[in-house]
Write an enzyme that holds these catalytic residues in place. Structure first.
Site, PDB file in Angstrom:
ATOM      1  N   ASP A   1       1.370  -0.360  -5.805  1.00 13.83           N
ATOM      2  CA  ASP A   1       0.672  -1.442  -5.113  1.00 13.83           C
ATOM      3  C   ASP A   1       0.862  -1.180  -3.619  1.00 13.83           C
ATOM      4  O   ASP A   1       1.980  -1.281  -3.116  1.00 13.83           O
ATOM      5  CB  ASP A   1       1.306  -2.772  -5.527  1.00 13.83           C
ATOM      6  CG  ASP A   1       0.668  -3.954  -4.811  1.00 13.83           C
ATOM      7  OD1 ASP A   1      -0.079  -3.732  -3.824  1.00 13.83           O
ATOM      8  OD2 ASP A   1       0.918  -5.096  -5.229  1.00 13.83           O
TER       9      ASP A   1
ATOM     10  N   ASN B   1      -8.037   4.164   0.544  1.00 13.51           N
ATOM     11  CA  ASN B   1      -9.252   3.551   0.022  1.00 13.51           C
ATOM     12  C   ASN B   1      -8.998   2.191  -0.635  1.00 13.51           C
ATOM     13  O   ASN B   1      -9.886   1.355  -0.674  1.00 13.51           O
ATOM     14  CB  ASN B   1      -9.894   4.518  -0.978  1.00 13.51           C
ATOM     15  CG  ASN B   1     -10.958   3.859  -1.811  1.00 13.51           C
ATOM     16  OD1 ASN B   1     -12.059   3.616  -1.352  1.00 13.51           O
ATOM     17  ND2 ASN B   1     -10.608   3.514  -3.047  1.00 13.51           N
ATOM     18  N   ALA B   2      -7.772   1.964  -1.137  1.00  6.15           N
ATOM     19  CA  ALA B   2      -7.501   0.725  -1.876  1.00  6.15           C
ATOM     20  C   ALA B   2      -7.885  -0.476  -1.029  1.00  6.15           C
ATOM     21  O   ALA B   2      -7.547  -0.536   0.152  1.00  6.15           O
ATOM     22  CB  ALA B   2      -6.028   0.644  -2.268  1.00  6.15           C
TER      23      ALA B   2
ATOM     24  N   ILE C   1      -9.247  -4.925  -1.363  1.00  3.23           N
ATOM     25  CA  ILE C   1      -9.779  -6.066  -2.109  1.00  3.23           C
ATOM     26  C   ILE C   1     -10.606  -6.889  -1.135  1.00  3.23           C
ATOM     27  O   ILE C   1     -10.487  -6.743   0.080  1.00  3.23           O
ATOM     28  CB  ILE C   1      -8.675  -6.950  -2.729  1.00  3.23           C
ATOM     29  CG1 ILE C   1      -7.658  -7.380  -1.674  1.00  3.23           C
ATOM     30  CG2 ILE C   1      -7.988  -6.220  -3.868  1.00  3.23           C
ATOM     31  CD1 ILE C   1      -6.631  -8.370  -2.188  1.00  3.23           C
TER      32      ILE C   1
ATOM     33  N   SER D   1     -15.370  -1.007   7.059  1.00  7.92           N
ATOM     34  CA  SER D   1     -16.584  -1.555   6.462  1.00  7.92           C
ATOM     35  C   SER D   1     -17.572  -1.900   7.561  1.00  7.92           C
ATOM     36  O   SER D   1     -17.169  -2.224   8.681  1.00  7.92           O
ATOM     37  CB  SER D   1     -16.248  -2.808   5.668  1.00  7.92           C
ATOM     38  OG  SER D   1     -17.428  -3.488   5.320  1.00  7.92           O
TER      39      SER D   1
ATOM     40  N   TYR E   1     -11.869 -10.834   5.075  1.00 11.51           N
ATOM     41  CA  TYR E   1     -12.126  -9.429   4.751  1.00 11.51           C
ATOM     42  C   TYR E   1     -12.563  -8.672   6.004  1.00 11.51           C
ATOM     43  O   TYR E   1     -12.028  -7.630   6.350  1.00 11.51           O
ATOM     44  CB  TYR E   1     -13.225  -9.373   3.684  1.00 11.51           C
ATOM     45  CG  TYR E   1     -13.669  -7.980   3.294  1.00 11.51           C
ATOM     46  CD1 TYR E   1     -12.892  -7.208   2.453  1.00 11.51           C
ATOM     47  CD2 TYR E   1     -14.870  -7.446   3.763  1.00 11.51           C
ATOM     48  CE1 TYR E   1     -13.300  -5.937   2.081  1.00 11.51           C
ATOM     49  CE2 TYR E   1     -15.280  -6.187   3.400  1.00 11.51           C
ATOM     50  CZ  TYR E   1     -14.490  -5.437   2.561  1.00 11.51           C
ATOM     51  OH  TYR E   1     -14.899  -4.177   2.203  1.00 11.51           O
TER      52      TYR E   1
ATOM     53  N   ALA F   1     -12.057  -9.391   9.084  1.00 17.25           N
ATOM     54  CA  ALA F   1     -10.976  -9.220  10.054  1.00 17.25           C
ATOM     55  C   ALA F   1     -10.064  -8.069   9.642  1.00 17.25           C
ATOM     56  O   ALA F   1      -9.640  -7.266  10.475  1.00 17.25           O
ATOM     57  CB  ALA F   1     -10.182 -10.518  10.184  1.00 17.25           C
ATOM     58  N   SER F   2      -9.789  -7.936   8.326  1.00 19.45           N
ATOM     59  CA  SER F   2      -8.891  -6.864   7.884  1.00 19.45           C
ATOM     60  C   SER F   2      -9.522  -5.504   8.159  1.00 19.45           C
ATOM     61  O   SER F   2      -8.838  -4.548   8.519  1.00 19.45           O
ATOM     62  CB  SER F   2      -8.566  -7.010   6.394  1.00 19.45           C
ATOM     63  OG  SER F   2      -9.638  -6.569   5.588  1.00 19.45           O
ATOM     64  N   LYS F   3     -10.855  -5.414   8.015  1.00 18.48           N
ATOM     65  CA  LYS F   3     -11.535  -4.139   8.209  1.00 18.48           C
ATOM     66  C   LYS F   3     -11.692  -3.809   9.696  1.00 18.48           C
ATOM     67  O   LYS F   3     -11.615  -2.646  10.095  1.00 18.48           O
ATOM     68  CB  LYS F   3     -12.911  -4.164   7.528  1.00 18.48           C
ATOM     69  CG  LYS F   3     -12.818  -4.247   6.007  1.00 18.48           C
ATOM     70  CD  LYS F   3     -12.077  -3.046   5.456  1.00 18.48           C
ATOM     71  CE  LYS F   3     -12.068  -3.003   3.939  1.00 18.48           C
ATOM     72  NZ  LYS F   3     -11.369  -1.818   3.416  1.00 18.48           N
TER      73      LYS F   3
HETATM   74  N1  NAP Z   1     -18.419  -1.265  -2.135  1.00 18.37           N
HETATM   75  C1  NAP Z   1     -18.803  -1.560  -0.919  1.00 18.37           C
HETATM   76  O1  NAP Z   1     -19.939  -1.961  -0.702  1.00 18.37           O
HETATM   77  C2  NAP Z   1     -17.860  -1.417   0.223  1.00 18.37           C
HETATM   78  C3  NAP Z   1     -18.331  -1.677   1.487  1.00 18.37           C
HETATM   79  C4  NAP Z   1     -17.475  -1.536   2.564  1.00 18.37           C
HETATM   80  C5  NAP Z   1     -16.170  -1.131   2.361  1.00 18.37           C
HETATM   81  N2  NAP Z   1     -15.709  -0.900   1.112  1.00 18.37           N
HETATM   82  C6  NAP Z   1     -14.312  -0.481   0.974  1.00 18.37           C
HETATM   83  O2  NAP Z   1     -14.177   0.677   0.179  1.00 18.37           O
HETATM   84  C7  NAP Z   1     -12.940   0.657  -0.505  1.00 18.37           C
HETATM   85  C8  NAP Z   1     -13.171   0.887  -1.988  1.00 18.37           C
HETATM   86  O3  NAP Z   1     -13.923  -0.184  -2.482  1.00 18.37           O
HETATM   87  P1  NAP Z   1     -14.714  -0.212  -3.848  1.00 18.37           P
HETATM   88  O4  NAP Z   1     -15.990  -0.852  -3.511  1.00 18.37           O
HETATM   89  O5  NAP Z   1     -14.698   1.112  -4.475  1.00 18.37           O
HETATM   90  O6  NAP Z   1     -13.807  -1.281  -4.635  1.00 18.37           O
HETATM   91  P2  NAP Z   1     -13.244  -1.342  -6.136  1.00 18.37           P
HETATM   92  O7  NAP Z   1     -14.195  -0.758  -7.099  1.00 18.37           O
HETATM   93  O8  NAP Z   1     -12.805  -2.762  -6.316  1.00 18.37           O
HETATM   94  O9  NAP Z   1     -11.971  -0.413  -6.075  1.00 18.37           O
HETATM   95  C9  NAP Z   1     -10.796  -0.794  -5.423  1.00 18.37           C
HETATM   96  C10 NAP Z   1      -9.667   0.098  -5.888  1.00 18.37           C
HETATM   97  O10 NAP Z   1      -8.461  -0.257  -5.191  1.00 18.37           O
HETATM   98  C11 NAP Z   1      -7.425  -0.517  -6.131  1.00 18.37           C
HETATM   99  N3  NAP Z   1      -6.520  -1.486  -5.523  1.00 18.37           N
HETATM  100  C12 NAP Z   1      -6.778  -2.767  -5.153  1.00 18.37           C
HETATM  101  N4  NAP Z   1      -5.701  -3.335  -4.611  1.00 18.37           N
HETATM  102  C13 NAP Z   1      -4.717  -2.392  -4.618  1.00 18.37           C
HETATM  103  C14 NAP Z   1      -3.360  -2.377  -4.208  1.00 18.37           C
HETATM  104  N5  NAP Z   1      -2.770  -3.461  -3.660  1.00 18.37           N
HETATM  105  N6  NAP Z   1      -2.662  -1.237  -4.357  1.00 18.37           N
HETATM  106  C15 NAP Z   1      -3.238  -0.144  -4.903  1.00 18.37           C
HETATM  107  N7  NAP Z   1      -4.503  -0.103  -5.325  1.00 18.37           N
HETATM  108  C16 NAP Z   1      -5.230  -1.219  -5.194  1.00 18.37           C
HETATM  109  C17 NAP Z   1      -8.138  -0.977  -7.384  1.00 18.37           C
HETATM  110  O11 NAP Z   1      -7.414  -0.740  -8.562  1.00 18.37           O
HETATM  111  P3  NAP Z   1      -6.374  -1.828  -9.165  1.00 18.37           P
HETATM  112  O12 NAP Z   1      -7.064  -3.144  -9.141  1.00 18.37           O
HETATM  113  O13 NAP Z   1      -6.025  -1.316 -10.532  1.00 18.37           O
HETATM  114  O14 NAP Z   1      -5.208  -1.748  -8.259  1.00 18.37           O
HETATM  115  C18 NAP Z   1      -9.353  -0.043  -7.371  1.00 18.37           C
HETATM  116  O15 NAP Z   1      -9.011   1.236  -7.849  1.00 18.37           O
HETATM  117  C19 NAP Z   1     -12.306  -0.681  -0.198  1.00 18.37           C
HETATM  118  O16 NAP Z   1     -11.357  -0.513   0.830  1.00 18.37           O
HETATM  119  C20 NAP Z   1     -13.459  -1.518   0.278  1.00 18.37           C
HETATM  120  O17 NAP Z   1     -13.058  -2.544   1.125  1.00 18.37           O
HETATM  121  C21 NAP Z   1     -16.527  -1.038   0.032  1.00 18.37           C
END
Ligand code: NAP
Ligand code: NAG
Ligand code: NAG
Length: 350
Positions: A104, A131-132, A134, A184, A197, A199-201
């Site tokens: 985590d 990449n992790a 939420i 993001s 969210y 703000a974190s990004k």
């Molecule tokens: N999709 C979009 O449109 C978008 C846009 C802008 C930015 N992003 C960014 O891209 C990144 C990936 O997003 P995604 O869209 O692929 O999301 P996702 O499908 O929800 O994947 C998130 C991954 O992070 C893991 N995770 C979450 N909290 C964690 C923690 N505390 N420790 C370790 N692993 C953790 C999750 O697995 P577990 O739950 O098993 O831990 C999962 O593997 C994120 O940072 C997101 O903010 C995405």
């Protein structure tokens, strides 16, 4: 003392304006030339060691496949979801060695263990992909007065990347490695309900922009600002007010509306290409960068648009928001705008 500020107030805008007119064209040309050079001498990650956090789904999962296809050795992490299937697929795609580590990233000891286990196993570290992440979707005034549940967003997105980077940097300096950070497009787009969210990004982008200067040439940092990419996040798995992860299709439709969603595998490919070239930043899909200019020059228009389309008057349920109605009206559009099935990676059999 006041006089000097008066003088600067007068001079600074004009100086900036003339510099833009004068230097922007040749500077852009120079950068274009450098970019061409770096794509010619792009890094070959075959045999290199890569940590990917949050690799169990979405963009992280596809990053594992993309690095795997190029022959990188991988350390994959997530908290709960299964990593074994992703690891097996990455191996089948061409990665010579894949390990999975349950961690985590919001927990500093987990981050330490993650880096140590990776370096103990492989003996080195070349790329760290933070990449992790939420997301949280909630109007500020709908949140409970005690907002401490929302700290999880900052703890994972911001502190998770910072902790892991701290432990990884000595190894990355040794290998002249790279750091990839997932910020993001929302770090500049003030989309309603995403203030925490967002703000974190924005914090991530600010932090890693500064770190880039401190680390100098040894470790290159690529800040990725994705728009809407198909994943658990755009399926709207987010942290609810009560502090639990949940999925709400309606909320997703309000937030994402008719904005086209890009595929995670194409996004992952663009990210690895960009990291290998040592780019400073990447916006994916790239048309999203245009929104940055809109935000810069017409911030009121962006705010007005969001207010008009994604908010409802008090008392009216959010499902009534025009952004969702547009999507419903254009039934069928959803098929066009979202990658219809979650792509399974092509496995080469040769
Ligand atoms: N999709 C979009 O449109 C978008 C846009 C802008 C930015 N992003 C960014 O891209 C990144 C990936 O997003 P995604 O869209 O692929 O999301 P996702 O499908 O929800 O994947 C998130 C991954 O992070 C893991 N995770 C979450 N909290 C964690 C923690 N505390 N420790 C370790 N692993 C953790 C999750 O697995 P577990 O739950 O098993 O831990 C999962 O593997 C994120 O940072 C997101 O903010 C995405
Ligand atoms: C990358 O390096 C490996 C050996 O380290 C080599 O087999 C492979 O052909 C190289 N790939 C490219 C695209 O140059
Ligand atoms: C809703 C919100 O907080 N939006 C902010 C997101 O972050 C940028 C800073 O990069 C601000 O300009 C936005 O107002």
């Amino acid at each position: 003392m006041d006089l000097i500020h008066k003088f600067l107030n007068l001079v600074a805008p004009w100086f900036t304006f003339f510099s833009l007119c004068l230097f922007l064209p040749p500077f852009s040309l120079f950068k274009f030339f450098l970019a061409t050079l770096s794509s010619l001498f792009s890094e070959n990650v075959s045999g290199k060691v890569v940590i990917i956090t949050g690799a169990s789904s979405g963009i992280g999962e596809h990053l594992a496949y993309e690095y795997g296809r190029r022959g990188a050795r991988l350390a994959l992490t997530a908290r709960e979801k299964s990593l074994q299937e992703v690891a097996d697929t990455a191996y089948d795609l061409g990665s010579p060695d894949v390990i999975t580590i349950r961690a985590d990233v919001s927990n500093v000891d987990d981050c330490k263990r993650l880096v140590e286990e990776t370096v103990n196993h492989f003996g080195r570290l070349d790329h760290l992909v933070n990449n992790a992440g939420i997301t949280s979707v909630c109007m500020f005034e709908d949140a409970p007065l005690d907002m401490t549940n929302f700290r999880a967003v900052m703890d994972t997105n911001f502190w998770g990347s910072v902790y892991t980077t701290r432990f990884a940097v000595p190894h990355l300096r040794n290998s002249k490695g790279k750091i990839v950070v997932m910020s993001s497009a929302k770090s500049w787009l003030p989309e309603p309900r995403t203030s925490v969210y967002n703000a974190s990004k924005a914090a991530l982008a600010a932090f890693f922009d500064t770190l880039r200067i401190e680390l100098g040439r040894d470790v290159k940092i690529t800040i990725v600002t994705p728009g809407h990419i198909e994943s658990e996040i755009t399926r709207d798995r987010h942290l609810s007010k009560e502090g639990k992860m949940e999925v709400e299709q309606d909320m997703r439709d309000v937030q994402v509306s008719a904005i086209p969603v890009a595929s995670a595998s194409e996004c992952a490919q663009a990210i690895v290409n960009s990291a290998c070239r040592g780019d400073r930043s990447l916006t994916q899909p790239s048309w999203y960068s245009a929104t940055y200019l809109w935000k810069l020059f017409f911030p009121e228009v962006i705010e007005w648009g969001y207010r008009l389309f994604s908010l409802t008057s008090p008392g009216v349920p959010r499902q009534e928001a025009p952004s969702k109605k547009i999507l419903d009206l254009t039934a069928g559009a959803k098929k066009l705008l979202y990658p219809s099935t979650i792509q399974s990676p092509e496995i080469k059999t040769d």
